[in-house]
Design an enzyme around this catalytic site. Structure first.
Site, PDB file in Angstrom:
ATOM      1  N   SER A   1     -23.322  33.793  15.143  1.00 34.63           N
ATOM      2  CA  SER A   1     -23.566  33.162  13.851  1.00 34.63           C
ATOM      3  C   SER A   1     -25.045  33.223  13.478  1.00 34.63           C
ATOM      4  O   SER A   1     -25.919  33.176  14.337  1.00 34.63           O
ATOM      5  CB  SER A   1     -23.098  31.710  13.872  1.00 34.63           C
ATOM      6  OG  SER A   1     -23.747  30.989  14.881  1.00 34.63           O
TER       7      SER A   1
ATOM      8  N   GLU B   1     -20.990  35.492  10.694  1.00 32.36           N
ATOM      9  CA  GLU B   1     -20.018  34.394  10.654  1.00 32.36           C
ATOM     10  C   GLU B   1     -20.197  33.438   9.463  1.00 32.36           C
ATOM     11  O   GLU B   1     -19.819  32.269   9.545  1.00 32.36           O
ATOM     12  CB  GLU B   1     -20.022  33.591  11.976  1.00 32.36           C
ATOM     13  CG  GLU B   1     -19.686  34.448  13.184  1.00 32.36           C
ATOM     14  CD  GLU B   1     -19.665  33.671  14.508  1.00 32.36           C
ATOM     15  OE1 GLU B   1     -19.440  32.450  14.490  1.00 32.36           O
ATOM     16  OE2 GLU B   1     -19.859  34.319  15.557  1.00 32.36           O
TER      17      GLU B   1
ATOM     18  N   ARG C   1     -20.708  11.169  15.860  1.00 26.22           N
ATOM     19  CA  ARG C   1     -20.095  12.493  15.671  1.00 26.22           C
ATOM     20  C   ARG C   1     -18.603  12.479  15.989  1.00 26.22           C
ATOM     21  O   ARG C   1     -18.183  11.933  16.998  1.00 26.22           O
ATOM     22  CB  ARG C   1     -20.779  13.524  16.562  1.00 26.22           C
ATOM     23  CG  ARG C   1     -22.172  13.857  16.107  1.00 26.22           C
ATOM     24  CD  ARG C   1     -22.147  14.771  14.903  1.00 26.22           C
ATOM     25  NE  ARG C   1     -21.995  16.149  15.312  1.00 26.22           N
ATOM     26  CZ  ARG C   1     -23.021  16.948  15.555  1.00 26.22           C
ATOM     27  NH1 ARG C   1     -24.255  16.514  15.451  1.00 26.22           N
ATOM     28  NH2 ARG C   1     -22.817  18.196  15.918  1.00 26.22           N
TER      29      ARG C   1
ATOM     30  N   ASP D   1     -15.454  34.768  22.496  1.00 27.74           N
ATOM     31  CA  ASP D   1     -16.206  33.593  22.981  1.00 27.74           C
ATOM     32  C   ASP D   1     -15.324  32.667  23.799  1.00 27.74           C
ATOM     33  O   ASP D   1     -14.229  32.309  23.368  1.00 27.74           O
ATOM     34  CB  ASP D   1     -16.733  32.788  21.788  1.00 27.74           C
ATOM     35  CG  ASP D   1     -17.847  33.516  21.043  1.00 27.74           C
ATOM     36  OD1 ASP D   1     -18.618  34.228  21.692  1.00 27.74           O
ATOM     37  OD2 ASP D   1     -17.923  33.352  19.809  1.00 27.74           O
TER      38      ASP D   1
ATOM     39  N   GLU E   1     -14.543  23.464  30.547  1.00 29.81           N
ATOM     40  CA  GLU E   1     -14.031  22.132  30.205  1.00 29.81           C
ATOM     41  C   GLU E   1     -12.583  21.920  30.598  1.00 29.81           C
ATOM     42  O   GLU E   1     -12.154  20.787  30.778  1.00 29.81           O
ATOM     43  CB  GLU E   1     -14.067  21.937  28.689  1.00 29.81           C
ATOM     44  CG  GLU E   1     -15.418  21.765  28.137  1.00 29.81           C
ATOM     45  CD  GLU E   1     -15.352  21.734  26.623  1.00 29.81           C
ATOM     46  OE1 GLU E   1     -16.318  22.174  26.022  1.00 29.81           O
ATOM     47  OE2 GLU E   1     -14.325  21.275  26.068  1.00 29.81           O
TER      48      GLU E   1
ATOM     49  N   HIS F   1     -18.917  35.057  25.750  1.00 27.41           N
ATOM     50  CA  HIS F   1     -20.079  34.166  25.671  1.00 27.41           C
ATOM     51  C   HIS F   1     -19.682  32.778  26.147  1.00 27.41           C
ATOM     52  O   HIS F   1     -18.593  32.297  25.854  1.00 27.41           O
ATOM     53  CB  HIS F   1     -20.591  34.101  24.230  1.00 27.41           C
ATOM     54  CG  HIS F   1     -21.500  32.940  23.986  1.00 27.41           C
ATOM     55  ND1 HIS F   1     -22.777  32.886  24.503  1.00 27.41           N
ATOM     56  CD2 HIS F   1     -21.314  31.772  23.327  1.00 27.41           C
ATOM     57  CE1 HIS F   1     -23.334  31.735  24.153  1.00 27.41           C
ATOM     58  NE2 HIS F   1     -22.460  31.039  23.447  1.00 27.41           N
TER      59      HIS F   1
ATOM     60  N   HIS G   1     -31.010  25.025  20.405  1.00 25.42           N
ATOM     61  CA  HIS G   1     -30.869  23.622  20.036  1.00 25.42           C
ATOM     62  C   HIS G   1     -32.181  23.015  19.570  1.00 25.42           C
ATOM     63  O   HIS G   1     -32.207  21.887  19.132  1.00 25.42           O
ATOM     64  CB  HIS G   1     -30.306  22.811  21.204  1.00 25.42           C
ATOM     65  CG  HIS G   1     -28.818  22.772  21.162  1.00 25.42           C
ATOM     66  ND1 HIS G   1     -28.060  23.851  21.546  1.00 25.42           N
ATOM     67  CD2 HIS G   1     -27.949  21.829  20.742  1.00 25.42           C
ATOM     68  CE1 HIS G   1     -26.791  23.557  21.373  1.00 25.42           C
ATOM     69  NE2 HIS G   1     -26.690  22.335  20.879  1.00 25.42           N
TER      70      HIS G   1
HETATM   71  N1  GLN Z   1     -19.978  33.069  18.156  1.00 27.86           N
HETATM   72  C1  GLN Z   1     -20.215  31.663  18.048  1.00 27.86           C
HETATM   73  C2  GLN Z   1     -21.507  31.440  17.284  1.00 27.86           C
HETATM   74  O1  GLN Z   1     -22.366  32.259  17.373  1.00 27.86           O
HETATM   75  C3  GLN Z   1     -20.323  31.013  19.400  1.00 27.86           C
HETATM   76  C4  GLN Z   1     -20.498  29.521  19.295  1.00 27.86           C
HETATM   77  C5  GLN Z   1     -20.414  28.774  20.612  1.00 27.86           C
HETATM   78  O2  GLN Z   1     -20.649  29.309  21.655  1.00 27.86           O
HETATM   79  N2  GLN Z   1     -20.115  27.506  20.591  1.00 27.86           N
HETATM   80  O3  GLN Z   1     -21.669  30.432  16.615  1.00 27.86           O
HETATM   81 ZN    ZN Z   2     -22.546  29.122  22.699  1.00 28.38          ZN
END
Ligand code: GLN
Ligand code: ZN
Length: 759
Positions: A434, A485, A516, A600, A606, A642, A695
């Site tokens: 993204s 994205e 949240r 992804d 989790e 990912h 982040h």
């Molecule tokens: N492809 C998603 C992005 O780039 C991956 C987001 C994620 O790992 N939570 O936003």
């Molecule tokens: Zn990620």
């Protein structure tokens, strides 16, 4: 008379009132008094709702302005010393500083509450952590409830679970050392509750569902012997799993009752019924607090028959766990298809189910014949509905050839075939998918959803964003590009909306942390892909550039993990269905000329079961689902995956078993601590440890990126190393992103020159 109670209720409110209050307060739109008054009003409304629905013992203390684990730390006067706050001087302002950080101290760390999607604030223990009972806030809420005529049942996180859930700060030490001081504080709190007129207190020890070291289990009897001395009657609650292996220990505890999660672990009931002590109540957690499906009332009554015959009124009824994990009220979902709505129950509906079961036990099945018929009818409808059962999906799974979950050739054969057409330089650069979700993008999407923007205009707007993203990536000199994205609201919702078998609510919010909330899709039926989901966007992006464009999909395990999942099929089977639907998309992308495809799986970790014995089984089917999504893909097509924001160290072999050609993985927040794991476990395929912490709004300096990459090069051979950020960039702004990626590309190029002869 059978008693009903709730382990906890959703505190966020039917219309997310708590979120609105909190965010208004943080923005200083309302003052502290308004926040506290609003919170009190919300609590009271929830108690009255529960009382009106016939709940005998509504919970108190499950409400929290941010997090109930933080509240438990403050209840025993144990805020981390680094903030310098006196235990008895934590006002609203300081409370939020602990939760969200202040100018000099970062917030308490946040981590997942067992296997839920709720995040709690991790207690910080030091060898000299002192405890001092601070029961005033809780007592205030108890008085509020009693004043409303509610039989308040305070809920406390148990001392052993509280200790276990915290981390040693500084030097590691045996946390059980802190237990005596902690128990003294709990005793005072319990005495104060009894003094205030409380009959029952629920003490949660969810750690009982984990694999506990013997010393921790051994600590239970003596701890509870101390606690019960001046306490109200104690109901000890376990949930999120079976505790049958501790049945003897628990039955012998000096407490007045035990609560069991009979939705997750129905089979544990018999271990408790055998020789259940005559002085205890058994609270049967039969209504699933973790899911959205309407209960099968007839089946539950059958399940409880023996227990009721044996225990009579000492059998209590409850949801399996706090309803914190359930959306609030189904009645608000006016747009949901009526067929599907008839299969669902949110928190408010679960209260009614509880009351019906209570009447059934008290007065016999005939007294609830109408409700039972309704419940049976819904179950039957669901079993036979064409909405749920797509014969093609089952047949396709049954017909999968052996080895469908393996690529045609192993990685060492595939890699050169991929490189032959990709012709990537050493240390190739890419991003995670993204790009910034600008205000303009969000406005277009919202207008399109409201019907104010025509489909063709929306498509034009998104194509404009894709073109912008491609041009910027080309200017930056990245090697493998992405379309950005722009068209995706959320990485699961985007796919769920286009796959069959998913429904979406308007207001089915569940608290994730603080203010949240997330709104998980409801996966109710067989999954298939009626039409291509991403192919046109990817094809358009590829038409704009000679560089390879990476197609971008959310993986089957992550889609499963972030949805409310049907309970009439094993999760492994549902996951396999999602995998095959995604496989159609993978092949569609491939056919359209997109031959680098990222799937992804940030949520793979989790899903790991709480008990070690169940983990290998999970990792096996999760891995298989991922590989099935690549079924039949050409050797020359490069599959990426990912992962981010989890501890991956202990599941590296399972990650390697996904057999993705390239994995990009978050590491920069932990200063590449993950690399230590990679020095022990030699990852066989290519890997891109994140070198830009997305982040933070901070733009990393080239020197920092270089340091990280040099560290990576010590354990990952240059020929396997990729250069990329930690995660997607959708929450960032373009200027930061361009500056950070420019630094990343620059460092990649420099190192490439330096190591060129070696590769
Ligand atoms: N492809 C998603 C992005 O780039 C991956 C987001 C994620 O790992 N939570 O936003
Ligand atoms: Zn990620």
């Amino acid at each position: 008379m059978t008693t009903t109670h709730l382990p906890g209720f959703p505190r966020i409110g039917a219309k997310r009132e708590l979120k609105i209050l909190l965010e208004s307060y943080w923005k200083r739109d309302i003052c502290e008094a308004e926040l506290l008054a609003g919170a009190r009003e919300l609590r009271q409304r929830h108690w009255l709702l529960q009382k009106g629905a016939g709940v005998d013992l509504p919970p108190v203390g499950d409400f929290s302005l941010y997090d109930h684990v933080l509240d438990a730390q403050l209840l025993v006067g144990a805020a981390p010393a680094r903030f310098g706050f006196a235990a008895d001087a934590i006002d609203t302002e300081r409370y939020f500083q602990l939760a969200r950080g202040n100018a000099s101290q970062p917030a308490l760390e946040m981590t997942k509450w067992f296997d839920t999607n709720y995040h709690y604030l991790v207690p910080e223990w030091q060898t000299d952590t002192a405890f001092r009972a601070q029961p005033e806030r809780l007592l205030g809420q108890v008085r509020e409830a009693l004043a409303l005529g509610v039989r308040a049942k305070p809920v406390l996180l148990g001392p052993l679970s509280l200790l276990w859930l915290g981390k040693c700060k500084g030097r590691t030490f045996e946390r059980l050392q802190l237990l005596p001081g902690l128990l003294a504080a709990y005793r005072q709190i319990l005495a104060a509750l009894r003094e205030a007129g409380v009959e029952w207190v629920q003490i949660d020890e969810p750690i009982l569902a984990l694999d506990l070291p013997p010393a921790w289990l051994d600590a239970f009897p003596a701890s509870y012997r101390q606690l019960q001395a001046d306490a109200p009657a104690i109901l000890l609650a376990s949930y999120f799993g079976g505790v049958a292996e501790h049945a003897d220990l628990l039955k012998a505890l000096p407490v007045a009752g035990l609560h069991l999660d009979l939705a997750r672990a129905p089979q544990q009931l018999s271990a408790f019924l055998a020789g259940f002590p005559a002085d205890k109540v058994l609270s049967a957690g039969v209504i699933d607090g973790r899911n959205v499906w309407r209960a099968d009332l007839s089946a539950i009554l059958r399940q409880l028959q023996a227990a009721h015959a044996q225990l009579g009124d000492r059998l209590w009824l409850a949801p399996s766990c706090s309803l914190l994990h359930s959306p609030f009220d189904l009645a608000a979902e006016i747009a949901l298809a009526p067929d599907i709505k008839a299969w669902l129950a949110f928190a408010v509906q679960k209260l009614n189910e509880l009351r019906t079961l209570q009447r059934g036990l008290r007065l016999g099945r005939d007294a609830i014949a109408g409700e039972l018929a309704g419940s049976d009818f819904a179950q039957q409808q669901k079993q036979h509905s064409p909405l749920i059962h797509l014969p093609g999906v089952r047949q396709r799974i049954a017909a999968l050839p052996a080895g469908a979950d393996r690529r045609a050739s192993p990685y060492p054969v595939r890699a050169p075939l991929q490189q032959a057409w990709l012709r990537l330089p050493p240390l190739p650069t890419t991003t995670i998918g993204s790009f910034p979700q600008t205000a303009a993008i969000r406005a277009s999407r919202a207008a399109y959803k409201r019907g104010e923007l025509a489909a063709a205009d929306y498509q034009k707007a998104m194509e404009g964003e894709i073109e912008l993203a491609i041009r910027r990536q080309e200017a930056l000199g990245l090697d493998v590009l992405v379309h950005g994205e722009a068209e995706r609201n959320d990485m699961v919702e985007y796919f769920g909306e286009q796959l069959s078998g998913f429904a979406f609510t308007a207001g089915g919010w569940v608290q994730s942390y603080g203010s949240r909330c997330v709104k998980p899709p409801i996966l109710y039926g067989d999954v298939s892909r009626p039409a291509a989901m991403t192919v046109d966007w990817a094809r358009y992006a590829q038409s704009l550039t000679a560089k390879p464009v990476k197609g971008m999909l959310t993986g089957p395990v992550t889609i499963l993990q972030w949805s409310f999942v049907r309970d009439d099929l094993p999760r492994s089977e549902v996951c396999r269905q999602i995998a095959l639907a995604l496989n159609d998309e993978v092949r569609g992308l491939e056919a359209a000329g997109i031959r680098v495809i990222q799937i992804d799986e940030p949520a793979i970790r989790e899903g790991l079961p709480l008990k070690r014995a169940d983990r290998d089984g999970y990792l096996a089917w999760a891995g298989q689902a991922f590989r099935l999504s690549c079924h039949g893909v050409d050797d020359a097509t490069q599959i990426h995956t990912h992962m981010c924001y989890s501890e991956f160290g202990d599941i590296l072999p399972a990650i390697a078993a996904l057999d993705a050609d390239v994995i990009t993985i978050e590491t920069s927040r932990s200063d590449m601590a993950l690399l230590a794991d990679f020095s022990r476990f030699r990852y066989p395929n290519a890997i891109g440890p994140g070198v830009y912490d997305i982040h933070s709004p901070r733009v990393p300096a080239p020197a920092e990126i270089r340091q990280l990459l040099e560290k990576a090069l010590q354990v990952i051979p240059a020929a396997q190393l990729w250069v990329n950020p930690d995660c997607g960039l959708k929450t960032r702004d373009w200027p930061e992103v361009e500056a950070a990626l420019a630094a990343m590309v620059q460092v990649g190029r420099e190192l490439r020159e330096e190591i060129a002869p070696a590769v």
